[in-house]
Design a protein around this motif. Structure first.
Motif, short mmCIF file in Angstrom:
data_model
loop_
_atom_site.label_atom_id
_atom_site.label_comp_id
_atom_site.label_asym_id
_atom_site.label_seq_id
_atom_site.Cartn_x
_atom_site.Cartn_y
_atom_site.Cartn_z
N VAL A 1 -61.43 50.93 24.26
CA VAL A 1 -61.55 52.31 24.28
C VAL A 1 -61.50 52.79 26.05
CG1 VAL A 1 -63.53 53.93 23.96
CG2 VAL A 1 -63.39 52.01 22.30
N TRP A 2 -60.98 53.80 25.98
CA TRP A 2 -60.56 54.47 27.41
C TRP A 2 -62.18 55.26 27.83
CZ3 TRP A 2 -56.79 53.78 30.57
CH2 TRP A 2 -55.66 53.15 30.30
N SER A 3 -62.15 55.23 29.14
CA SER A 3 -63.04 56.26 29.73
C SER A 3 -62.43 57.36 29.74
CB SER A 3 -63.42 55.62 31.13
OG SER A 3 -62.28 55.66 32.05
N ALA A 4 -63.52 58.50 30.05
CA ALA A 4 -63.02 59.96 29.95
C ALA A 4 -61.97 60.22 31.10
CB ALA A 4 -64.41 60.82 29.91
N ASP A 5 -62.24 59.61 32.02
CA ASP A 5 -61.33 59.84 33.30
C ASP A 5 -59.84 59.19 33.30
OD1 ASP A 5 -62.04 57.48 33.80
OD2 ASP A 5 -63.19 58.10 35.82
N SER A 6 -59.69 58.56 32.30
CA SER A 6 -58.55 57.54 32.04
C SER A 6 -58.23 56.66 33.26
CB SER A 6 -57.36 58.43 32.16
OG SER A 6 -57.38 59.54 31.12
N LYS A 7 -59.57 56.18 33.90
CA LYS A 7 -59.35 54.96 35.05
C LYS A 7 -59.63 53.77 34.51
CE LYS A 7 -60.01 58.63 38.62
NZ LYS A 7 -60.68 58.85 39.77
N SER A 8 -60.33 53.73 33.59
CA SER A 8 -60.79 52.45 33.02
C SER A 8 -60.89 52.24 31.45
CB SER A 8 -62.40 52.07 33.57
OG SER A 8 -63.17 52.93 33.01
N VAL A 9 -61.14 51.01 30.93
CA VAL A 9 -61.38 50.77 29.61
C VAL A 9 -62.35 49.87 29.17
CG1 VAL A 9 -58.71 50.91 29.14
CG2 VAL A 9 -59.88 48.51 29.51
N PHE A 10 -62.98 50.12 28.22
CA PHE A 10 -64.12 49.20 27.88
C PHE A 10 -63.67 48.09 26.52
CE2 PHE A 10 -66.04 52.91 29.28
CZ PHE A 10 -67.01 52.54 30.13
N TYR A 11 -64.16 46.93 26.76
CA TYR A 11 -63.59 46.13 25.63
C TYR A 11 -64.58 44.96 25.57
CZ TYR A 11 -62.78 42.75 29.84
OH TYR A 11 -62.75 41.96 30.83
N LEU A 12 -64.82 44.13 24.32
CA LEU A 12 -65.77 43.03 24.16
C LEU A 12 -64.88 41.66 24.07
CD1 LEU A 12 -67.11 44.87 20.95
CD2 LEU A 12 -68.42 44.12 23.03
N THR A 13 -65.90 40.83 24.64
CA THR A 13 -65.24 39.35 24.75
C THR A 13 -66.03 38.48 23.49
OG1 THR A 13 -66.86 38.84 26.50
CG2 THR A 13 -64.76 39.44 27.09
N LEU A 14 -65.44 37.30 23.34
CA LEU A 14 -65.89 36.79 22.33
C LEU A 14 -67.05 35.59 22.76
CD1 LEU A 14 -62.81 36.26 20.14
CD2 LEU A 14 -64.74 37.88 19.70
N ASP A 15 -68.00 35.10 21.94
CA ASP A 15 -68.61 33.83 22.28
C ASP A 15 -68.24 32.67 21.66
OD1 ASP A 15 -69.41 33.59 19.47
OD2 ASP A 15 -71.45 34.37 20.11
N ASN A 16 -68.90 31.51 21.86
CA ASN A 16 -68.14 30.28 21.52
C ASN A 16 -67.88 30.09 19.99
OD1 ASN A 16 -70.80 29.95 20.92
ND2 ASN A 16 -70.97 28.19 22.16
N ILE A 17 -68.47 30.82 19.24
CA ILE A 17 -68.43 30.95 17.75
C ILE A 17 -67.88 32.08 17.13
CG2 ILE A 17 -69.94 29.11 16.96
CD1 ILE A 17 -71.89 31.61 16.37
N HIS A 18 -66.97 32.67 18.00
CA HIS A 18 -65.92 33.89 17.76
C HIS A 18 -66.77 35.18 17.40
CE1 HIS A 18 -61.61 33.94 17.50
NE2 HIS A 18 -61.77 35.01 16.75
N ARG A 19 -67.86 35.42 17.84
CA ARG A 19 -68.61 36.75 17.73
C ARG A 19 -68.27 37.83 18.87
NH1 ARG A 19 -74.37 34.64 16.26
NH2 ARG A 19 -73.97 33.85 18.36
#
Length: 219
Positions: free
Chosen positions: A183-201
């Protein structure tokens, strides 16, 4: 070929007791491996299973499979287009083309009568045997595309950035080990993302600013 003519592979048994089921022993837990590089003995056993399935089921039914596949394709509309939606002055849509494996991601500026721009076409990524496009997101200023891609089939996605105007990828702006969301920030300068834990969540939410290393991303 009869089932008696093909011997199934037999997986070895290694007893394993889980903390949450102490009275139950799982002899096949060794086949579970969430790491990026699977253990060679797991790959070898899976190859044996695939070979068994091929000899027992696939080869004897090859003619029937081809017939069913041909009939199935005949009932599909391979060339098709999804309804367009308006966002930030552009009409966005995907369309499929007969004979192409992956959909085209397209947009038109202002109206559907404007020239079409194909801003993502996985059919051109011929260096990969497998491709799954997770999510696509064009930044609010409409210049850059961020998309997530899995080329291994393990549902671990990398986020790639692309300049829509030039069609070039930003090679220094690649984010690895994500669940595919972006997902982009409103100013187009950054994005948000999710990483996974060791059981793929999905486990941790990060913010990535363009131009900085992923190691410096904010949790």
């Amino acid at each position: 070929m009869s089932s008696t003519a093909v011997a199934p592979p037999v997986a070895k048994k290694i007893p394993c007791s889980h903390a949450y089921l102490k009275d139950s022993v799982d002899p096949y837990h060794w086949l579970k491996d969430m790491s990026k590089e699977k253990r060679p003995e797991i790959i070898e056993y899976l190859k044996e299973e695939n070979e068994y399935a091929r000899k027992l089921h696939l080869d004897p039914a090859e003619a029937l499979s081809d017939t069913v596949y041909t009939e199935f394709l005949a009932k599909l509309q391979e060339t098709d287009q999804q309804p367009a939606h308006l966002r930030d002055g552009f009409w966005y849509y995907t369309r499929t083309v007969e004979g192409a494996q992956y959909p085209l991601y397209c947009r038109r500026e202002g109206s559907m009568d404007a020239p079409e721009v194909v801003y993502l076409d996985a059919n051109q990524m011929k260096e990969f045997e497998f491709i799954d496009i997770g999510n696509t997101a064009v930044c609010p200023n409409t210049d850059l595309l961020a998309y997530s891609i899995d080329t291994a089939g393990d549902e671990i996605y990398s986020i790639v950035f692309k300049d829509i105007g030039s069609g070039n990828e930003l090679s220094s702006e690649r984010i690895g080990g994500t669940d595919g969301s972006v997902v982009w920030s409103a100013d187009s300068k950054s994005v948000f993302y999710l990483t996974l834990d060791n059981i793929h969540r999905p486990a941790k939410l990060y913010q990535h600013f363009l131009g900085q290393s992923q190691d410096l991303d904010t949790l």
